[in-house]
Motif scaffolding. Structure first.
Motif, PDB file in Angstrom:
ATOM      1  N   ASP A 215      38.450  36.570  48.531  1.00 59.27           N
ATOM      2  CA  ASP A 215      38.914  35.583  47.256  1.00 59.27           C
ATOM      3  C   ASP A 215      39.656  34.742  47.800  1.00 59.27           C
ATOM      4  O   ASP A 215      40.131  34.119  48.940  1.00 59.27           O
ATOM      5  CB  ASP A 215      39.700  36.608  46.213  1.00 59.27           C
ATOM      6  N   ASP A 216      40.049  33.926  47.359  1.00 58.77           N
ATOM      7  CA  ASP A 216      41.573  33.106  47.797  1.00 58.77           C
ATOM      8  C   ASP A 216      42.755  33.459  47.991  1.00 58.77           C
ATOM      9  O   ASP A 216      43.357  33.418  48.787  1.00 58.77           O
ATOM     10  CB  ASP A 216      41.513  31.419  47.226  1.00 58.77           C
ATOM     11  N   ASP A 219      47.188  38.962  44.642  1.00 63.54           N
ATOM     12  CA  ASP A 219      48.414  38.570  44.207  1.00 63.54           C
ATOM     13  C   ASP A 219      48.437  40.577  44.381  1.00 63.54           C
ATOM     14  O   ASP A 219      49.349  41.701  44.830  1.00 63.54           O
ATOM     15  CB  ASP A 219      48.588  37.688  43.088  1.00 63.54           C
ATOM     16  N   THR A 220      48.714  40.846  42.691  1.00 61.79           N
ATOM     17  CA  THR A 220      48.675  42.113  42.077  1.00 61.79           C
ATOM     18  C   THR A 220      47.533  42.764  42.643  1.00 61.79           C
ATOM     19  O   THR A 220      47.610  44.068  42.652  1.00 61.79           O
ATOM     20  CB  THR A 220      49.367  42.566  40.997  1.00 61.79           C
ATOM     21  N   ALA A 221      46.418  42.696  43.415  1.00 58.08           N
ATOM     22  CA  ALA A 221      45.257  42.800  44.071  1.00 58.08           C
ATOM     23  C   ALA A 221      44.405  43.911  42.777  1.00 58.08           C
ATOM     24  O   ALA A 221      43.141  44.545  42.905  1.00 58.08           O
ATOM     25  CB  ALA A 221      46.358  44.616  45.249  1.00 58.08           C
ATOM     26  N   THR A 223      42.257  42.008  40.696  1.00 58.88           N
ATOM     27  CA  THR A 223      41.069  42.261  40.116  1.00 58.88           C
ATOM     28  C   THR A 223      40.174  43.127  41.838  1.00 58.88           C
ATOM     29  O   THR A 223      39.556  43.410  41.390  1.00 58.88           O
ATOM     30  CB  THR A 223      40.869  40.685  41.158  1.00 58.88           C
TER      31      THR A 223
END
Ligand code: R5P
Length: 294
Positions: A215-216, A219-221, A223
């Motif tokens: 992924d790029d 963030d909150t992990a 995904t």
């Protein structure tokens, strides 16, 4: 050529300067007790080709302001050319109106950086590559995929498949898969609301495979950890993940720790505080990539 650093990526800036073969410029960000920021540039930049290194991760607004003020100071001190080196470009996920009356903050940030006096922008894996077009000055857009690929090439990749956690990441995942000469699969993800994701389907063969999700941003992990669970439920043998930008906000570290992910490979586009350096995270340095581009 002079390289200055604001506060977000001190270590990376130092490493880039070493690779370029110069000393980091004498400049620092100073904070007043009311929270306002200024900078002190301790050497002449008149006529110089100046590079200012600063990611605009959290605290995004302070980091952005540091960058703008440093650019302003160098411009007013008659630098010949100023390049804003932004390893992580904050607000890149606000690059279009998703619904009526939304702001386009990525464009606002581009306007601010240009008006402050940057002549060129050097950045990495923009969430939306079209942000390059928000500028009328040159934007050099680097990618960390070759760096991630080099890391994985040291492994046995016989049984590996690269997985994109959403449709938007397919180009990046295909690039990694091609560099590793392994197949590609895609997750069909839905976002019912911000920071919440739901996995619907997986397109491609992941059964009994060692999966690398790419992924790029993590963030909150959500995904990546939900993705890992969904892949294992559907028969994957093992799952690791990699990304360019370890934003790691809110519950990210807890989620990564609890997730079945074996390893999470990230770059140092965002410096990690000590509490975020957990065992399963491997951080790769971008110093050479940026030094070459500079
Ligand atoms: C979204 O489209 C991005 O590519 C990332 O998948 C997303 O920002 C990751 O966010 P989180 O880690 O909060 O799920």
């Amino acid at each position: 050529l002079k390289i200055f650093s604001c506060t977000a990526n001190k270590e990376l800036a130092q490493a880039i300067a070493e690779k370029v073969g110069c000393k980091l410029g004498d400049g620092e960000v100073v904070r007043f007790s009311d929270g306002e920021i200024t900078v002190r540039i301790g050497e002449s930049v008149r006529g110089a080709d100046v590079f200012i290194i600063q990611s605009t991760n959290a605290p995004a607004n302070d980091n952005l302001m540091e960058l703008l003020i440093m650019i302003d100071a160098c411009r007013r001190a008659s630098a010949r050319r100023i390049t804003a080196v932004i390893p992580y470009y904050g607000y890149a996920r606000q690059e279009r109106k998703a619904k009526a009356r939304d702001p386009i903050t990525a464009k606002l940030v581009a306007n601010l950086i240009t008006v402050a006096g940057a002549d060129r922008v050097l950045t990495l894996d923009l969430h939306a590559p079209a942000i390059q077009g928000f500028y009328d000055i040159p934007v050099d857009h680097l990618t960390a995929v070759p760096l991630l690929a080099e890391y994985y090439k040291k492994r046995n990749l016989e049984n590996t498949v690269v997985v994109s956690p959403d449709m938007g990441g397919v180009t990046r995942a295909r690039d990694l898969a091609e560099r590793l000469r392994v197949p590609l699969a895609i997750m069909d993800k839905r976002r019912p609301k911000p920071n919440v994701s739901e996995i619907l389907n997986i397109i491609g063969d992941i059964k009994d495979k060692d999966v690398i999700m790419v992924d790029d941003i993590i963030d909150t992990a959500g995904t990546i950890s939900q993705g890992a669970a969904a892949l294992l439920e559907r028969g994957a043998k093992s799952v690791t993940a990699c990304c360019t930008h370890p934003v790691f906000s809110g519950p990210a570290i807890e989620r990564l720790e609890k997730s079945p992910l074996q390893e999470v490979v990230v770059t140092d586009s965002i410096a990690l505080s000590e509490d975020k350096k957990i065992e399963k995270i491997t951080q790769l340095s971008l110093a050479e990539l940026f030094a070459d581009a500079i």
